[in-house]
Design a protein around this motif. Structure first.
Motif, PDB file in Angstrom:
ATOM      1  N   SER A   1      12.551   1.694  -9.715  1.00  0.00           N
ATOM      2  CA  SER A   1      12.829   1.122  -8.392  1.00  0.00           C
ATOM      3  C   SER A   1      11.535   0.798  -7.659  1.00  0.00           C
ATOM      4  N   LEU A   2      10.572   1.710  -7.739  1.00  0.00           N
ATOM      5  CA  LEU A   2       9.267   1.439  -7.127  1.00  0.00           C
ATOM      6  C   LEU A   2       8.601   0.234  -7.776  1.00  0.00           C
TER       7      LEU A   2
ATOM      8  N   GLN B   1       0.827  -1.214   0.000  1.00  0.00           N
ATOM      9  CA  GLN B   1       0.000   0.000   0.000  1.00  0.00           C
ATOM     10  C   GLN B   1       0.857   1.259   0.000  1.00  0.00           C
ATOM     11  N   GLN B   2       1.982   1.209   0.713  1.00  0.00           N
ATOM     12  CA  GLN B   2       2.868   2.366   0.722  1.00  0.00           C
ATOM     13  C   GLN B   2       3.476   2.592  -0.663  1.00  0.00           C
ATOM     14  N   LEU B   3       3.855   1.506  -1.324  1.00  0.00           N
ATOM     15  CA  LEU B   3       4.379   1.638  -2.682  1.00  0.00           C
ATOM     16  C   LEU B   3       3.311   2.153  -3.638  1.00  0.00           C
ATOM     17  N   ALA B   4       2.064   1.723  -3.444  1.00  0.00           N
ATOM     18  CA  ALA B   4       0.968   2.230  -4.272  1.00  0.00           C
ATOM     19  C   ALA B   4       0.796   3.732  -4.085  1.00  0.00           C
ATOM     20  N   ALA B   5       0.979   4.203  -2.848  1.00  0.00           N
ATOM     21  CA  ALA B   5       0.896   5.647  -2.585  1.00  0.00           C
ATOM     22  C   ALA B   5       2.037   6.387  -3.264  1.00  0.00           C
ATOM     23  N   TYR B   6       3.220   5.792  -3.286  1.00  0.00           N
ATOM     24  CA  TYR B   6       4.351   6.418  -3.978  1.00  0.00           C
ATOM     25  C   TYR B   6       4.117   6.463  -5.490  1.00  0.00           C
ATOM     26  N   ARG B   7       3.541   5.391  -6.014  1.00  0.00           N
ATOM     27  CA  ARG B   7       3.254   5.397  -7.465  1.00  0.00           C
ATOM     28  C   ARG B   7       2.195   6.440  -7.803  1.00  0.00           C
TER      29      ARG B   7
ATOM     30  N   GLN C   1      -1.602  12.312  -6.022  1.00  0.00           N
ATOM     31  CA  GLN C   1      -1.660  12.683  -4.624  1.00  0.00           C
ATOM     32  C   GLN C   1      -0.299  13.200  -4.185  1.00  0.00           C
ATOM     33  N   PRO C   2      -0.242  13.915  -3.070  1.00  0.00           N
ATOM     34  CA  PRO C   2       1.050  14.401  -2.595  1.00  0.00           C
ATOM     35  C   PRO C   2       1.915  13.258  -2.068  1.00  0.00           C
ATOM     36  N   LEU C   3       3.149  13.583  -1.775  1.00  0.00           N
ATOM     37  CA  LEU C   3       4.090  12.584  -1.269  1.00  0.00           C
ATOM     38  C   LEU C   3       3.587  12.024   0.069  1.00  0.00           C
ATOM     39  N   PRO C   4       3.442  10.701   0.181  1.00  0.00           N
ATOM     40  CA  PRO C   4       2.900  10.124   1.433  1.00  0.00           C
ATOM     41  C   PRO C   4       3.915  10.193   2.576  1.00  0.00           C
ATOM     42  N   GLU C   5       3.390  10.118   3.781  1.00  0.00           N
ATOM     43  CA  GLU C   5       4.241  10.059   4.961  1.00  0.00           C
ATOM     44  C   GLU C   5       4.906   8.680   5.046  1.00  0.00           C
ATOM     45  N   PRO C   6       6.135   8.619   5.512  1.00  0.00           N
ATOM     46  CA  PRO C   6       6.799   7.308   5.616  1.00  0.00           C
ATOM     47  C   PRO C   6       6.164   6.444   6.699  1.00  0.00           C
ATOM     48  N   ILE C   7       6.365   5.153   6.585  1.00  0.00           N
ATOM     49  CA  ILE C   7       5.879   4.218   7.600  1.00  0.00           C
ATOM     50  C   ILE C   7       6.716   4.388   8.865  1.00  0.00           C
ATOM     51  N   GLN C   8       6.061   4.504   9.987  1.00  0.00           N
ATOM     52  CA  GLN C   8       6.769   4.651  11.248  1.00  0.00           C
ATOM     53  C   GLN C   8       7.427   3.320  11.637  1.00  0.00           C
ATOM     54  N   PRO C   9       8.661   3.377  12.121  1.00  0.00           N
ATOM     55  CA  PRO C   9       9.331   2.119  12.517  1.00  0.00           C
ATOM     56  C   PRO C   9       8.543   1.322  13.547  1.00  0.00           C
ATOM     57  N   GLY C  10       7.825   2.025  14.432  1.00  0.00           N
ATOM     58  CA  GLY C  10       7.048   1.306  15.439  1.00  0.00           C
ATOM     59  C   GLY C  10       5.943   0.463  14.849  1.00  0.00           C
ATOM     60  N   ALA C  11       5.384   0.893  13.703  1.00  0.00           N
ATOM     61  CA  ALA C  11       4.313   0.129  13.067  1.00  0.00           C
ATOM     62  C   ALA C  11       4.829  -1.215  12.562  1.00  0.00           C
ATOM     63  N   LEU C  12       6.062  -1.214  12.046  1.00  0.00           N
ATOM     64  CA  LEU C  12       6.661  -2.473  11.602  1.00  0.00           C
ATOM     65  C   LEU C  12       7.152  -3.285  12.799  1.00  0.00           C
TER      66      LEU C  12
ATOM     67  N   ALA D   1       9.465  12.373 -12.181  1.00  0.00           N
ATOM     68  CA  ALA D   1       8.716  12.490 -13.435  1.00  0.00           C
ATOM     69  C   ALA D   1       8.561  11.119 -14.065  1.00  0.00           C
ATOM     70  N   PRO D   2       7.357  10.762 -14.504  1.00  0.00           N
ATOM     71  CA  PRO D   2       7.123   9.411 -15.047  1.00  0.00           C
ATOM     72  C   PRO D   2       7.679   9.221 -16.447  1.00  0.00           C
ATOM     73  N   THR D   3       8.963   9.489 -16.619  1.00  0.00           N
ATOM     74  CA  THR D   3       9.615   9.264 -17.900  1.00  0.00           C
ATOM     75  C   THR D   3      10.056   7.812 -18.013  1.00  0.00           C
ATOM     76  N   PRO D   4      10.227   7.293 -19.220  1.00  0.00           N
ATOM     77  CA  PRO D   4      10.564   5.864 -19.380  1.00  0.00           C
ATOM     78  C   PRO D   4      11.848   5.454 -18.671  1.00  0.00           C
ATOM     79  N   GLY D   5      12.843   6.330 -18.604  1.00  0.00           N
ATOM     80  CA  GLY D   5      14.114   5.928 -18.015  1.00  0.00           C
ATOM     81  C   GLY D   5      14.321   6.370 -16.592  1.00  0.00           C
ATOM     82  N   ASN D   6      13.283   6.858 -15.926  1.00  0.00           N
ATOM     83  CA  ASN D   6      13.443   7.357 -14.569  1.00  0.00           C
ATOM     84  C   ASN D   6      13.746   6.196 -13.619  1.00  0.00           C
ATOM     85  N   PRO D   7      14.925   6.193 -12.972  1.00  0.00           N
ATOM     86  CA  PRO D   7      15.269   5.057 -12.093  1.00  0.00           C
ATOM     87  C   PRO D   7      14.414   4.998 -10.834  1.00  0.00           C
ATOM     88  N   VAL D   8      13.884   6.132 -10.374  1.00  0.00           N
ATOM     89  CA  VAL D   8      13.018   6.119  -9.191  1.00  0.00           C
ATOM     90  C   VAL D   8      11.739   5.343  -9.488  1.00  0.00           C
TER      91      VAL D   8
END
Length: 325
Positions: free
Chosen positions: A262-263, A168-174, A181-192, A252-259
């Motif tokens: 990676s997602l 779900q976090q990766l879906a929010a990043y995509r 949507q804006p950049l999501p908040e990171p998962i808190q270490p305590g949740a994991l 930016a959702p360009t074809p060669g964007n490594p970010v």
């Protein structure tokens, strides 16, 4: 009344009923309170304690009977009980059977405080020790019957929850990459960490029980270790991603964007889609991104370096859990 309380009540009632029935049926058990006392002491509300308590307390009973038999030739009454304790406590602690001290003291008191204690002999000690072992055996059998069957199901549920949380976090990043949507908040270490600690507790409990071999067959200790490593790398990876995301046009959702790739790769690994569908990301891709967005190259390379162990652990986790769910 909760289900746990009801199960513990039924377990104790069944143990006492079976122990009393065996004692009444077999006439050789002269004193019913010996097996009943042993059964009450061995049965524990925590299932994992039943086996540990049984071993230590059976040995505590044996040591208590032997020490008491030797002591009764020297002293009796409370003086004999005190002398028995002075011998029994160091012996049990030295052997690692400290939890059997309760049964050892009980045996000592019952033996030395009975009328005509001087009539104690090896036959009496053996019979009373055997009577006590009957109560311990019944408690063990009933513990097996009432052993919880859903711990591995809870482990699977916790693992699925961790996987769903990351997906779900990766879906929010995509969605952020797509501008939805804006950049999501990171998962808190305590949740994991909360889920991982619960998994560790369940594994520890199951390893002390009769189904420990099934736990090893499902590779749960190895899977937990991999999930801990995934959690550590994920937290660091998200911190680096947030630092990278502060740069304009970085996602930016360009074809060669490594970010973006990676997602995509992380999502495939979490979905167990297979390594063949992963999109390779080379160092040159990160260099091109750094030049195009004026992002510090070292920051991007740090993100790429953190991605490598994260992908490796997810890949190993997929292999270890394959066919074991």
């Amino acid at each position: 009344m909760t289900s746990q309380l009801l199960r513990n009540s039924l377990k104790l009632t069944t143990t006492i009923f079976l122990t009393a029935a065996i004692a009444v049926h077999y006439q050789r058990i002269q004193f019913v309170y010996y097996p009943l006392t042993a059964a009450l002491i061995v049965v524990d509300d925590n299932d994992d304690q039943t086996w540990q308590a049984a071993g230590s307390r059976v040995f505590g009973t044996v040591v208590g009977g032997l020490v008491t038999f030797l002591v009764h030739t020297i002293a009796g009454g409370w003086a004999g009980v005190l002398l028995s304790l002075l011998i029994m406590i160091p012996v049990l602690r030295l052997c690692g059977w400290s939890s059997g001290l309760g049964t050892g003291i009980t045996i000592s008191v019952m033996f030395l405080m009975i009328p005509g204690y001087s009539a104690l002999n090896w036959d009496y000690v053996f019979n009373r020790t055997l009577d006590t072992a009957v109560g311990c055996a019944v408690a063990l059998v009933v513990g097996l019957l009432f052993w919880p069957r859903n711990r591995r199901d809870e482990l699977r549920s916790l693992e699925a929850g961790l996987r769903t949380q990351l997906v779900q976090q990766l879906a929010a990043y995509r969605a952020w990459v797509g501008g939805e949507q804006p950049l999501p908040e990171p998962i808190q270490p305590g949740a994991l960490g909360q889920s991982l600690e619960r998994m560790q507790g369940l594994i520890n409990l199951e390893q002390t029980g009769p189904a420990a071999h099934r736990l090893e067959k499902g590779r749960w200790p190895q899977r937990l270790m991999l999930w801990r490593q995934v959690g550590q790398h994920w937290v660091q990876w998200e911190r680096l991603l947030l630092a990278v995301a502060s740069q304009p046009a970085i996602a930016a959702p360009t074809p060669g964007n490594p970010v973006v790739r990676s997602l995509h790769n992380l999502d495939l690994l979490l979905e167990n889609a297979g390594r063949s569908r992963l999109e390779p990301v080379a160092i040159g891709d990160w260099q091109s991104l750094a030049q195009g967005t004026n992002t510090p190259l070292l920051l991007l390379l740090a993100l790429a370096e953190e991605q490598r162990p994260l992908e490796a652990n997810l890949r190993t986790l997929a292999l270890s859990s394959r066919g074991q769910r």
